[in-house]
Design a protein around this motif. Structure first.
Motif, PDB file in Angstrom:
ATOM      1  N   LEU A  73       0.840  -1.193   0.000  1.00  0.00           N
ATOM      2  CA  LEU A  73       0.000   0.000   0.000  1.00  0.00           C
ATOM      3  C   LEU A  73       0.877   1.247   0.000  1.00  0.00           C
ATOM      4  CD1 LEU A  73      -2.848   1.323   0.348  1.00  0.00           C
ATOM      5  CD2 LEU A  73      -2.410   1.251   2.826  1.00  0.00           C
ATOM      6  N   LEU A  74       0.783   2.076  -1.042  1.00  0.00           N
ATOM      7  CA  LEU A  74       1.484   3.354  -1.075  1.00  0.00           C
ATOM      8  C   LEU A  74       0.589   4.415  -0.449  1.00  0.00           C
ATOM      9  CD1 LEU A  74       3.685   4.847  -3.844  1.00  0.00           C
ATOM     10  CD2 LEU A  74       1.905   6.275  -2.819  1.00  0.00           C
ATOM     11  N   VAL A  75       1.136   5.153   0.526  1.00  0.00           N
ATOM     12  CA  VAL A  75       0.357   6.141   1.277  1.00  0.00           C
ATOM     13  C   VAL A  75       1.037   7.499   1.206  1.00  0.00           C
ATOM     14  CG1 VAL A  75      -0.619   6.758   3.513  1.00  0.00           C
ATOM     15  CG2 VAL A  75      -0.407   4.343   2.882  1.00  0.00           C
ATOM     16  N   ALA A  89      -0.501  -6.900   5.077  1.00  0.00           N
ATOM     17  CA  ALA A  89       0.009  -6.108   3.959  1.00  0.00           C
ATOM     18  C   ALA A  89       1.219  -5.301   4.420  1.00  0.00           C
ATOM     19  CB  ALA A  89      -1.082  -5.176   3.430  1.00  0.00           C
ATOM     20  N   SER A  90       1.926  -4.684   3.484  1.00  0.00           N
ATOM     21  CA  SER A  90       3.052  -3.830   3.829  1.00  0.00           C
ATOM     22  C   SER A  90       2.802  -2.430   3.286  1.00  0.00           C
ATOM     23  CB  SER A  90       4.356  -4.395   3.266  1.00  0.00           C
ATOM     24  OG  SER A  90       4.304  -4.518   1.853  1.00  0.00           O
ATOM     25  N   VAL A  91       3.631  -1.462   3.717  1.00  0.00           N
ATOM     26  CA  VAL A  91       3.369  -0.054   3.476  1.00  0.00           C
ATOM     27  C   VAL A  91       4.560   0.613   2.798  1.00  0.00           C
ATOM     28  CG1 VAL A  91       2.762   2.154   4.541  1.00  0.00           C
ATOM     29  CG2 VAL A  91       1.937   0.020   5.545  1.00  0.00           C
ATOM     30  N   VAL A  92       4.272   1.449   1.813  1.00  0.00           N
ATOM     31  CA  VAL A  92       5.247   2.377   1.238  1.00  0.00           C
ATOM     32  C   VAL A  92       4.770   3.766   1.639  1.00  0.00           C
ATOM     33  CG1 VAL A  92       6.390   3.206  -0.838  1.00  0.00           C
ATOM     34  CG2 VAL A  92       5.721   0.803  -0.662  1.00  0.00           C
ATOM     35  N   LEU A  93       5.360   4.305   2.687  1.00  0.00           N
ATOM     36  CA  LEU A  93       4.922   5.563   3.294  1.00  0.00           C
ATOM     37  C   LEU A  93       5.750   6.707   2.735  1.00  0.00           C
ATOM     38  CD1 LEU A  93       3.180   6.969   5.500  1.00  0.00           C
ATOM     39  CD2 LEU A  93       5.052   6.480   7.101  1.00  0.00           C
TER      40      LEU A  93
END
Length: 255
Positions: free
Chosen positions: A207-209, A229-233
């Motif tokens: 998930l890109l945030v 899930a994993s995060v692209v912050l």
């Protein structure tokens, strides 16, 4: 009391999968910084934070921490560490449209505060009184601060003195307060799962945030964590770079 011995990740039933896979990838497009933490690495930072609060400050169930930090991988460590120690939190900026604000205003008394270095002076009148005050430089690589303000301790310098695994002291009840307004761990877990369902997030998603647009950590941390899930912050997101980043980071969802 029904308890959770594995901390917040267990509480949220987050099947995080392989321990060495990226969980939080952080970008700051203003500085060019990129930092990536695996499941193991973020869990280690959270455990050290819990140790700092519990062993170093004598805090635990019934204690309260005010967190005045922007979305950042170190903010994730502070939140997960506080919760793993049983400490309830209040977070500036959680009054986001459609989501509840946690706790009263930041002028209430707290046991600990965590403040970003660049906000200490501008928020001088808003930082609550607390027995323990920590400042975070949020520098690349987790570097310590050169000029620690009077009355504060450098979080990075302090937290490194504690082990990177939870010693098992935190017996967190599902009905214990996760936030200072009394919202429980079970309730926040339910909200995180509901939001993940709304976003159609599934295990293995990336998930890109946009950090500036989605400050509430239930969006950039808890909902992804809840479902594996994993995060692209992304701080100071460069819109022109989004397509390339989606491809490079194998992003499957954009928020």
């Amino acid at each position: 009391m029904e308890t959770i011995t594995g901390g917040v990740p267990s509480l949220l039933a987050g099947a995080v999968g392989e321990r060495d896979r990226p969980l939080v990838t952080y970008y700051d497009d203003a500085t060019g910084e990129r930092a990536e933490l695996t499941v193991t690495e973020l869990a280690g930072w959270a455990a050290r934070t819990a140790g700092l609060l519990h062993a170093g400050c004598g805090l635990g169930a019934g204690s309260r921490a005010a967190i005045l930090l922007p979305p950042h991988w170190q903010t994730a460590a502070v939140l997960l560490g506080a919760w793993s120690a049983g400490v309830s939190v209040s977070f500036r900026g959680w009054a986001t449209a459609g989501l509840p604000a946690l706790g009263p205003g930041v002028d209430e008394p707290f046991d600990a505060t965590f403040v970003a270095r660049d906000r200490v002076d501008s928020w001088l009148d808003e930082v609550p009184e607390a027995r323990h005050r920590f400042v975070l430089g949020l520098a690349p690589g987790g570097a310590p601060i050169a000029d620690v303000p009077t009355g504060y301790r450098d979080y990075v310098a302090e937290v490194r003195d504690y082990p990177d695994s939870l010693p098992g002291y935190a017996m967190i009840g599902r009905t214990d307060a996760a936030s200072v307004d009394g919202t429980t761990f079970r309730q926040w877990g339910s909200l995180a799962h509901a939001l993940a369902e709304t976003l159609d997030l599934r295990a293995g998603d990336r998930l890109l945030v946009d950090a500036a647009a989605h400050e509430h950590p239930v969006k950039w941390l808890l909902a992804p964590l809840a479902v594996g899930a994993s995060v692209v912050l992304c701080a100071n997101l460069d819109r022109a770079a989004v397509d390339a980043r989606v491809a490079a980071e194998r992003v499957t969802r954009v928020l």
